[in-house]
Design a protein around this motif. Structure first.
Motif, mmCIF file in Angstrom:
data_model
loop_
_atom_site.group_PDB
_atom_site.id
_atom_site.type_symbol
_atom_site.label_atom_id
_atom_site.label_comp_id
_atom_site.label_asym_id
_atom_site.label_seq_id
_atom_site.Cartn_x
_atom_site.Cartn_y
_atom_site.Cartn_z
ATOM 1 N N ASP A 36 0.381 -3.423 1.499
ATOM 2 C CA ASP A 36 0.081 -4.822 1.748
ATOM 3 C C ASP A 36 1.365 -5.439 2.300
ATOM 4 O O ASP A 36 2.404 -5.386 1.642
ATOM 5 N N PRO A 37 1.338 -5.999 3.509
ATOM 6 C CA PRO A 37 2.578 -6.526 4.087
ATOM 7 C C PRO A 37 3.179 -7.685 3.288
ATOM 8 O O PRO A 37 4.378 -7.924 3.365
ATOM 9 N N ALA A 38 2.376 -8.379 2.511
ATOM 10 C CA ALA A 38 2.887 -9.507 1.728
ATOM 11 C C ALA A 38 3.685 -9.051 0.505
ATOM 12 O O ALA A 38 4.629 -9.710 0.095
ATOM 13 N N THR A 39 3.298 -7.909 -0.068
ATOM 14 C CA THR A 39 3.933 -7.454 -1.306
ATOM 15 C C THR A 39 4.773 -6.197 -1.129
ATOM 16 O O THR A 39 5.612 -5.897 -1.973
ATOM 17 N N GLY A 40 4.490 -5.425 -0.070
ATOM 18 C CA GLY A 40 5.168 -4.147 0.105
ATOM 19 C C GLY A 40 4.656 -3.072 -0.835
ATOM 20 O O GLY A 40 5.230 -1.990 -0.930
ATOM 21 N N GLU A 41 3.562 -3.369 -1.533
ATOM 22 C CA GLU A 41 2.962 -2.432 -2.490
ATOM 23 C C GLU A 41 1.576 -2.015 -2.007
ATOM 24 O O GLU A 41 0.979 -2.670 -1.154
ATOM 25 N N PHE A 42 1.053 -0.941 -2.601
ATOM 26 C CA PHE A 42 -0.309 -0.543 -2.296
ATOM 27 C C PHE A 42 -1.272 -1.623 -2.778
ATOM 28 O O PHE A 42 -1.096 -2.181 -3.855
ATOM 29 N N SER A 43 -2.289 -1.870 -1.968
ATOM 30 C CA SER A 43 -3.278 -2.882 -2.325
ATOM 31 C C SER A 43 -4.362 -2.310 -3.231
ATOM 32 O O SER A 43 -5.123 -3.065 -3.832
ATOM 33 N N ALA A 44 -4.452 -0.987 -3.327
ATOM 34 C CA ALA A 44 -5.481 -0.323 -4.139
ATOM 35 C C ALA A 44 -4.996 1.076 -4.507
ATOM 36 O O ALA A 44 -4.115 1.637 -3.848
ATOM 37 N N ASP A 45 -5.600 1.627 -5.541
ATOM 38 C CA ASP A 45 -5.270 2.992 -5.962
ATOM 39 C C ASP A 45 -6.281 4.009 -5.465
ATOM 40 O O ASP A 45 -5.989 5.195 -5.404
ATOM 41 N N ASP A 46 -7.489 3.559 -5.121
ATOM 42 C CA ASP A 46 -8.547 4.481 -4.709
ATOM 43 C C ASP A 46 -8.550 4.663 -3.191
ATOM 44 O O ASP A 46 -8.025 3.836 -2.448
ATOM 45 N N ILE A 47 -9.174 5.733 -2.732
ATOM 46 C CA ILE A 47 -9.162 6.077 -1.306
ATOM 47 C C ILE A 47 -9.865 5.019 -0.460
ATOM 48 O O ILE A 47 -9.392 4.679 0.631
ATOM 49 N N LYS A 48 -10.957 4.455 -0.932
ATOM 50 C CA LYS A 48 -11.656 3.444 -0.134
ATOM 51 C C LYS A 48 -10.797 2.197 0.042
ATOM 52 O O LYS A 48 -10.671 1.667 1.143
ATOM 53 N N GLY A 49 -10.208 1.717 -1.032
ATOM 54 C CA GLY A 49 -9.347 0.542 -0.952
ATOM 55 C C GLY A 49 -8.126 0.791 -0.092
ATOM 56 O O GLY A 49 -7.713 -0.065 0.693
ATOM 57 N N GLN A 50 -7.540 1.989 -0.223
ATOM 58 C CA GLN A 50 -6.378 2.310 0.598
ATOM 59 C C GLN A 50 -6.756 2.416 2.068
ATOM 60 O O GLN A 50 -6.025 1.944 2.941
ATOM 61 N N THR A 51 -7.908 2.990 2.364
ATOM 62 C CA THR A 51 -8.343 3.110 3.760
ATOM 63 C C THR A 51 -8.590 1.726 4.361
ATOM 64 O O THR A 51 -8.194 1.461 5.504
ATOM 65 N N ARG A 52 -9.197 0.829 3.601
ATOM 66 C CA ARG A 52 -9.416 -0.543 4.102
ATOM 67 C C ARG A 52 -8.091 -1.229 4.428
ATOM 68 O O ARG A 52 -7.970 -1.919 5.433
ATOM 69 N N GLN A 53 -7.085 -1.063 3.561
ATOM 70 C CA GLN A 53 -5.788 -1.683 3.825
ATOM 71 C C GLN A 53 -5.151 -1.086 5.069
ATOM 72 O O GLN A 53 -4.561 -1.809 5.881
ATOM 73 N N VAL A 54 -5.264 0.214 5.242
ATOM 74 C CA VAL A 54 -4.735 0.846 6.456
ATOM 75 C C VAL A 54 -5.375 0.208 7.684
ATOM 76 O O VAL A 54 -4.681 -0.145 8.639
ATOM 77 N N PHE A 55 -6.691 0.021 7.642
ATOM 78 C CA PHE A 55 -7.357 -0.574 8.805
ATOM 79 C C PHE A 55 -7.038 -2.058 8.954
ATOM 80 O O PHE A 55 -7.009 -2.561 10.083
ATOM 81 N N ARG A 56 -6.773 -2.777 7.871
ATOM 82 C CA ARG A 56 -6.309 -4.163 8.015
ATOM 83 C C ARG A 56 -4.961 -4.172 8.737
ATOM 84 O O ARG A 56 -4.719 -5.014 9.609
ATOM 85 N N ASN A 57 -4.086 -3.245 8.386
ATOM 86 C CA ASN A 57 -2.778 -3.151 9.049
ATOM 87 C C ASN A 57 -2.936 -2.812 10.525
ATOM 88 O O ASN A 57 -2.310 -3.426 11.387
ATOM 89 N N ILE A 58 -3.768 -1.823 10.824
ATOM 90 C CA ILE A 58 -4.015 -1.432 12.216
ATOM 91 C C ILE A 58 -4.619 -2.613 12.978
ATOM 92 O O ILE A 58 -4.213 -2.913 14.104
ATOM 93 N N GLY A 59 -5.579 -3.307 12.371
ATOM 94 C CA GLY A 59 -6.211 -4.457 13.019
ATOM 95 C C GLY A 59 -5.207 -5.553 13.346
ATOM 96 O O GLY A 59 -5.296 -6.182 14.407
ATOM 97 N N ALA A 60 -4.243 -5.780 12.458
ATOM 98 C CA ALA A 60 -3.221 -6.801 12.707
ATOM 99 C C ALA A 60 -2.350 -6.426 13.898
ATOM 100 O O ALA A 60 -1.999 -7.278 14.720
ATOM 101 N N ILE A 61 -2.028 -5.158 14.010
ATOM 102 C CA ILE A 61 -1.207 -4.699 15.142
ATOM 103 C C ILE A 61 -2.009 -4.767 16.433
ATOM 104 O O ILE A 61 -1.500 -5.222 17.467
ATOM 105 N N LEU A 62 -3.260 -4.338 16.384
ATOM 106 C CA LEU A 62 -4.124 -4.456 17.568
ATOM 107 C C LEU A 62 -4.211 -5.913 18.016
ATOM 108 O O LEU A 62 -4.077 -6.215 19.207
ATOM 109 N N LYS A 63 -4.429 -6.817 17.066
ATOM 110 C CA LYS A 63 -4.545 -8.247 17.388
ATOM 111 C C LYS A 63 -3.270 -8.761 18.030
ATOM 112 O O LYS A 63 -3.318 -9.523 19.010
ATOM 113 N N GLU A 64 -2.119 -8.373 17.501
ATOM 114 C CA GLU A 64 -0.838 -8.807 18.063
ATOM 115 C C GLU A 64 -0.719 -8.380 19.530
ATOM 116 O O GLU A 64 -0.112 -9.078 20.345
#
Length: 126
Positions: A36-64
């Protein structure tokens, strides 16, 4: 010829690399882990939550870069455990529509910060 793309809406690079590089209309996004860019920590412990955060990060870079997931032509998925493939794939499908990007997926020995997933993508301006 090449331009670095960076946003505070995705985790900052923690080494000598860029979040993304654009060259000749092609955007190469570095592998993203589920920080999570706001905390520098993982946003979730499970694979689904981690995958969603990865795609939120990718989406932010794509948007930029002025792009979206529809511009992604290739993805590389690194999993700490290949048994997580089906769950990762469920989340992956939430972010893409046909025609889907080309993709490779691998189990690796370890990922940075013991993440469960890391994904890098390539996008092209249409």
């Amino acid at each position: 010829m090449k331009k670095a793309i960076a946003t505070q809406a995705a985790p900052a690079a923690i080494g000598p690399y860029s979040q993304a590089i654009e060259a000749n209309g092609t955007l190469f996004i570095s592998g993203q882990i589920p920080l999570d860019p706001a905390t520098g920590e993982f946003s979730a412990d499970d694979i689904k939550g981690q995958t969603r955060q990865v795609f939120r990060n990718i989406g932010a870079i794509l948007k930029e870069a002025g792009l979206g997931f529809e511009h992604v032509v290739q993805a590389t998925v690194y999993l700490a455990d290949i048994a997580d493939f089906a769950a990762m794939n469920e989340v992956y499908a939430e972010f893409f529509a046909a025609p889907y990007p080309a993709r490779a997926a691998f189990q690796v020995a370890a990922l940075p910060k013991n993440a469960k997933v890391e994904i890098g993508v390539t996008a092209v301006r249409a």
